[in-house]
Design a protein around this motif. Structure first.
Motif, PDB file in Angstrom:
ATOM      1  N   LEU A  41     -37.062 -24.317   3.782  1.00 41.03           N
ATOM      2  CA  LEU A  41     -36.517 -25.753   3.956  1.00 41.03           C
ATOM      3  C   LEU A  41     -37.366 -26.293   2.094  1.00 41.03           C
ATOM      4  N   ILE A  42     -36.356 -27.224   2.102  1.00 42.27           N
ATOM      5  CA  ILE A  42     -37.595 -28.703   1.008  1.00 42.27           C
ATOM      6  C   ILE A  42     -37.855 -29.938   2.094  1.00 42.27           C
ATOM      7  N   GLY A  43     -39.408 -30.259   2.131  1.00 49.50           N
ATOM      8  CA  GLY A  43     -39.459 -30.917   2.282  1.00 49.50           C
ATOM      9  C   GLY A  43     -40.271 -32.209   1.287  1.00 49.50           C
ATOM     10  N   CYS A  44     -40.132 -33.385   1.507  1.00 46.33           N
ATOM     11  CA  CYS A  44     -39.942 -35.000   0.384  1.00 46.33           C
ATOM     12  C   CYS A  44     -40.380 -35.914   1.675  1.00 46.33           C
ATOM     13  N   ALA A  45     -42.480 -35.899   1.522  1.00 43.22           N
ATOM     14  CA  ALA A  45     -42.453 -37.275   2.235  1.00 43.22           C
ATOM     15  C   ALA A  45     -43.332 -37.948   1.723  1.00 43.22           C
ATOM     16  N   GLN A  46     -43.810 -38.842   1.770  1.00 46.24           N
ATOM     17  CA  GLN A  46     -44.990 -39.724   1.532  1.00 46.24           C
ATOM     18  C   GLN A  46     -46.342 -38.972   1.600  1.00 46.24           C
ATOM     19  N   THR A  47     -47.548 -39.107   0.934  1.00 52.06           N
ATOM     20  CA  THR A  47     -48.885 -38.640   0.054  1.00 52.06           C
ATOM     21  C   THR A  47     -49.768 -39.463   2.336  1.00 52.06           C
ATOM     22  N   GLY A  48     -50.095 -38.627   2.971  1.00 47.33           N
ATOM     23  CA  GLY A  48     -50.605 -39.180   4.071  1.00 47.33           C
ATOM     24  C   GLY A  48     -49.105 -38.940   5.615  1.00 47.33           C
ATOM     25  N   THR A  49     -48.512 -38.129   5.590  1.00 48.88           N
ATOM     26  CA  THR A  49     -47.605 -38.351   6.995  1.00 48.88           C
ATOM     27  C   THR A  49     -47.223 -37.588   7.340  1.00 48.88           C
ATOM     28  N   GLY A  50     -48.899 -36.176   6.630  1.00 48.29           N
ATOM     29  CA  GLY A  50     -48.816 -34.797   8.125  1.00 48.29           C
ATOM     30  C   GLY A  50     -48.186 -33.686   6.863  1.00 48.29           C
ATOM     31  N   LYS A  51     -48.031 -33.802   5.913  1.00 46.19           N
ATOM     32  CA  LYS A  51     -47.315 -32.236   5.774  1.00 46.19           C
ATOM     33  C   LYS A  51     -47.640 -31.201   6.124  1.00 46.19           C
ATOM     34  N   LYS A 177     -38.726  -9.898  -1.909  1.00 47.38           N
ATOM     35  CA  LYS A 177     -36.669 -10.871  -2.108  1.00 47.38           C
ATOM     36  C   LYS A 177     -36.448 -11.552  -0.563  1.00 47.38           C
ATOM     37  N   LYS A 178     -37.406 -10.274   0.868  1.00 48.41           N
ATOM     38  CA  LYS A 178     -36.861 -11.181   2.184  1.00 48.41           C
ATOM     39  C   LYS A 178     -38.019 -11.778   2.431  1.00 48.41           C
ATOM     40  N   ARG A 179     -37.515 -13.250   2.261  1.00 46.40           N
ATOM     41  CA  ARG A 179     -38.864 -13.736   2.979  1.00 46.40           C
ATOM     42  C   ARG A 179     -38.335 -15.468   3.115  1.00 46.40           C
ATOM     43  N   GLN A 180     -39.469 -15.937   4.043  1.00 49.99           N
ATOM     44  CA  GLN A 180     -38.995 -17.900   4.028  1.00 49.99           C
ATOM     45  C   GLN A 180     -39.527 -18.093   3.354  1.00 49.99           C
ATOM     46  N   THR A 181     -38.958 -19.121   2.404  1.00 46.41           N
ATOM     47  CA  THR A 181     -39.851 -20.091   1.278  1.00 46.41           C
ATOM     48  C   THR A 181     -39.812 -21.474   1.581  1.00 46.41           C
ATOM     49  N   LEU A 182     -40.838 -22.023   1.467  1.00 44.03           N
ATOM     50  CA  LEU A 182     -41.156 -23.415   2.045  1.00 44.03           C
ATOM     51  C   LEU A 182     -41.978 -24.377   0.789  1.00 44.03           C
ATOM     52  N   LEU A 183     -40.675 -25.014   0.948  1.00 43.61           N
ATOM     53  CA  LEU A 183     -41.115 -26.103  -0.933  1.00 43.61           C
ATOM     54  C   LEU A 183     -41.442 -27.775  -0.422  1.00 43.61           C
ATOM     55  N   PHE A 184     -42.996 -27.830  -0.242  1.00 39.17           N
ATOM     56  CA  PHE A 184     -43.051 -29.311   0.506  1.00 39.17           C
ATOM     57  C   PHE A 184     -43.491 -29.846  -1.137  1.00 39.17           C
ATOM     58  N   SER A 185     -43.396 -31.310  -1.296  1.00 35.24           N
ATOM     59  CA  SER A 185     -43.918 -32.180  -2.449  1.00 35.24           C
ATOM     60  C   SER A 185     -44.100 -33.974  -2.095  1.00 35.24           C
ATOM     61  N   ALA A 186     -45.457 -34.490  -2.721  1.00 35.25           N
ATOM     62  CA  ALA A 186     -45.436 -35.406  -2.508  1.00 35.25           C
ATOM     63  C   ALA A 186     -43.890 -36.482  -2.675  1.00 35.25           C
ATOM     64  N   THR A 187     -43.636 -36.437  -4.161  1.00 35.07           N
ATOM     65  CA  THR A 187     -42.125 -36.961  -5.043  1.00 35.07           C
ATOM     66  C   THR A 187     -41.723 -35.569  -5.095  1.00 35.07           C
ATOM     67  N   MET A 188     -39.910 -35.662  -5.912  1.00 32.79           N
ATOM     68  CA  MET A 188     -39.241 -34.808  -5.736  1.00 32.79           C
ATOM     69  C   MET A 188     -38.209 -35.749  -7.627  1.00 32.79           C
ATOM     70  N   PRO A 189     -39.099 -34.862  -8.592  1.00 29.55           N
ATOM     71  CA  PRO A 189     -38.393 -35.296  -8.971  1.00 29.55           C
ATOM     72  C   PRO A 189     -36.742 -34.028  -9.798  1.00 29.55           C
ATOM     73  N   PRO A 203     -31.766 -23.960   1.699  1.00 30.80           N
ATOM     74  CA  PRO A 203     -32.241 -24.295   2.560  1.00 30.80           C
ATOM     75  C   PRO A 203     -32.303 -25.912   2.987  1.00 30.80           C
ATOM     76  N   VAL A 204     -33.171 -26.024   4.027  1.00 33.93           N
ATOM     77  CA  VAL A 204     -33.163 -27.284   5.125  1.00 33.93           C
ATOM     78  C   VAL A 204     -33.115 -28.499   3.550  1.00 33.93           C
ATOM     79  N   ARG A 205     -32.733 -29.722   3.469  1.00 33.93           N
ATOM     80  CA  ARG A 205     -33.761 -30.588   3.292  1.00 33.93           C
ATOM     81  C   ARG A 205     -34.448 -31.735   3.911  1.00 33.93           C
ATOM     82  N   VAL A 206     -35.422 -32.036   4.037  1.00 34.66           N
ATOM     83  CA  VAL A 206     -36.052 -32.988   4.927  1.00 34.66           C
ATOM     84  C   VAL A 206     -36.564 -34.237   4.134  1.00 34.66           C
TER      85      VAL A 206
END
Length: 462
Positions: A41-51, A177-189, A203-206
């Protein structure tokens, strides 16, 4: 949507309810089901939204049913850029997993490694780490990642800004190699988007809010002020007693120290937090700010990652950041969980370009409260703008008055000019004569004064 609808364990629901969470935030509602399903999963959300809760809660639920003997090996790794953020994430895991057998440990630099090594030896299901300390302990053989199941790269944009991208890639090379990867960020350059293509698999993009948008609950103000007047303006703004807790941002560590010293000298309790501070000093400053012992915390952007103060009423940008996304992250410290917030920014002439970039990014103009400095400067400008008293005319000489009073057309008698003084005669130019060089036979030299002098008792040739 409620947390019950997310099909969470009763023990997690109880812990969440005790923390006062009523409904999941948009990022939590969108991300938790995918994480529970094991998707990257790729999660992009504002700061303070509960990432943090968006990945911590489902990770706890996935791990609780298969806790290893002695809580070994590490099964979930959360990589974060700063010490403060690492401590904050570890605290959140402890709160959400209060009634679960999952054990969490945290490692970071700036302090002795012995207590952290002991915590790892005691066993940890979840490890929260900063890149530098993780690499140190891994190379020393204190960390084993062979049994890792879940990897979380948090605040990926700040990882890039701080130059950790090479360390991150090296750490990823140690993971299974076999793992679940999550990427979270306040901004997405764009750089993060390119990085995600190599880190994640389908990945699922949220992205629950427009990229780099500002929270609607935050009221923004702008003061146009010269750099020299910012100190006085800050003290003037802080005279508002309703601002019980204020986070002030500066661009440099030196400026953070200066501002903190200025406020303390003015009777306003303040402390600075930045990368040059020791870990104990940073923990003390953050703890004092959360406890209300000090009213103002002056921070740089990197040190501010991980500062999570509930109900923070105001954020002040003492200096505008040169990266517009950083502005969004700064003001996101206030107005959290639907509460109202206030963001005040000081802008001098050199920062006008930064202001234009920020307003272009957020899609609106920041209201200008004042276009000059503090009240002291207003008084100066008021004095300058006051009409000057008309100076009294200088009386003219008697002779000039006489001449002006004459009848028109009357001829004026001109006095002759005094005779010119003769110039003094020019001094005679020295004569130049040729003479033989007594030291070099056959060589003729010029004498400046034309005289034939003696050299060491020898008579020059004629």
């Amino acid at each position: 949507m409620t947390f019950q609808e997310l099909q969470l364990l009763p023990s997690i629901l109880q812990a969440v309810e005790e923390l006062g969470y009523e409904r999941p935030s948009p990022i939590q509602a969108a991300a938790i089901p995918h994480v529970l399903a094991g998707r990257d999963l790729i999660g992009c959300a504002q700061t303070g939204t509960g990432k943090t809760a968006a990945f911590a809660i489902p990770i706890l639920q996935r791990l609780q049913g298969r806790v290893g003997k002695g809580h070994k090996p590490v099964r979930a790794l959360i990589l974060t850029p700063t010490r403060e953020l690492a401590l904050q994430i570890q605290e959140n895991f402890t709160q959400y997993g209060k009634y679960l057998p999952v054990r969490t440990a945290v490692i970071f630099g700036g302090v002795g490694q012995t207590p952290q090594v002991e915590a790892l030896q005691a066993g940890a299901d979840v490890l929260v780490a900063t890149p530098g300390r993780l690499m140190d302990l891994y190379n020393q053989g204190h960390v084993s990642l062979t049994g890792l199941e879940i990897f979380v790269l948090d605040e990926a944009d700040r990882m890039l800004d701080m130059g950790f991208i090479r360390d991150v890639r090296k750490i990823i090379g140690w993971l299974p190699k076999k793992r679940q990867t999550l990427l979270f960020s306040a901004t997405m350059p764009q750089e993060i988007a390119e990085l995600s293509q190599t880190l994640l698999r389908e990945p699922v993009r949220v992205e629950v809010t427009p990229q780099s948008s500002t929270v609607d609950a935050i009221r923004q103000k702008l003061y146009r002020v010269e750099q020299a007047d910012k100190k006085c303006l800050l003290q003037e703004v802080l005279q508002d007693k309703s601002l019980t807790s204020v986070l002030v941002f500066t661009n440099t560590k030196h400026r953070a120290n200066q501002v903190a010293e200025l406020l303390n000298s003015g009777g306003i309790a303040a402390m600075a937090i930045h990368g040059n501070k020791s870990q104990s000093a940073r923990v003390l400053a953050l703890g004092s700010f959360k406890a209300g012992t000090i009213r103002v915390l002056v921070a740089t952007d990197i040190a501010a990652r991980g500062i999570d103060v509930s109900g923070l009423p105001c954020v002040i940008n003492y200096e505008l950041p040169n990266v517009p996304e950083t502005y969004v992250h700064r003001i996101g410290r206030t107005g959290r969980a639907g509460r109202p917030g206030l963001a005040i920014s000081f802008c001098n002439r050199e920062e006008e370009a930064y202001l234009r970039d920020i307003e272009k990014l957020i899609g609106k103009k920041i209201p200008v409260v004042r276009a000059d400095g503090p009240s002291g400067r207003e008084e100066i400008e008021k004095k300058v703008s006051e009409p000057k008293a008309t100076p009294k005319p200088t009386p003219k000489p008697a002779r000039a008055k006489e001449e002006l009073s004459r009848a028109p057309g009357q001829k004026l008698k001109l006095e002759p000019l005094p005779p010119l003084r003769p110039l003094p005669p020019e001094p005679p130019k020295p004569r130049r004569a040729l003479r033989s060089d007594p030291w070099v036979p056959g060589r003729v030299v010029a004498s400046a004064d034309g005289r034939r002098g003696k050299r060491r008792g020898r008579t020059p040739e004629t």
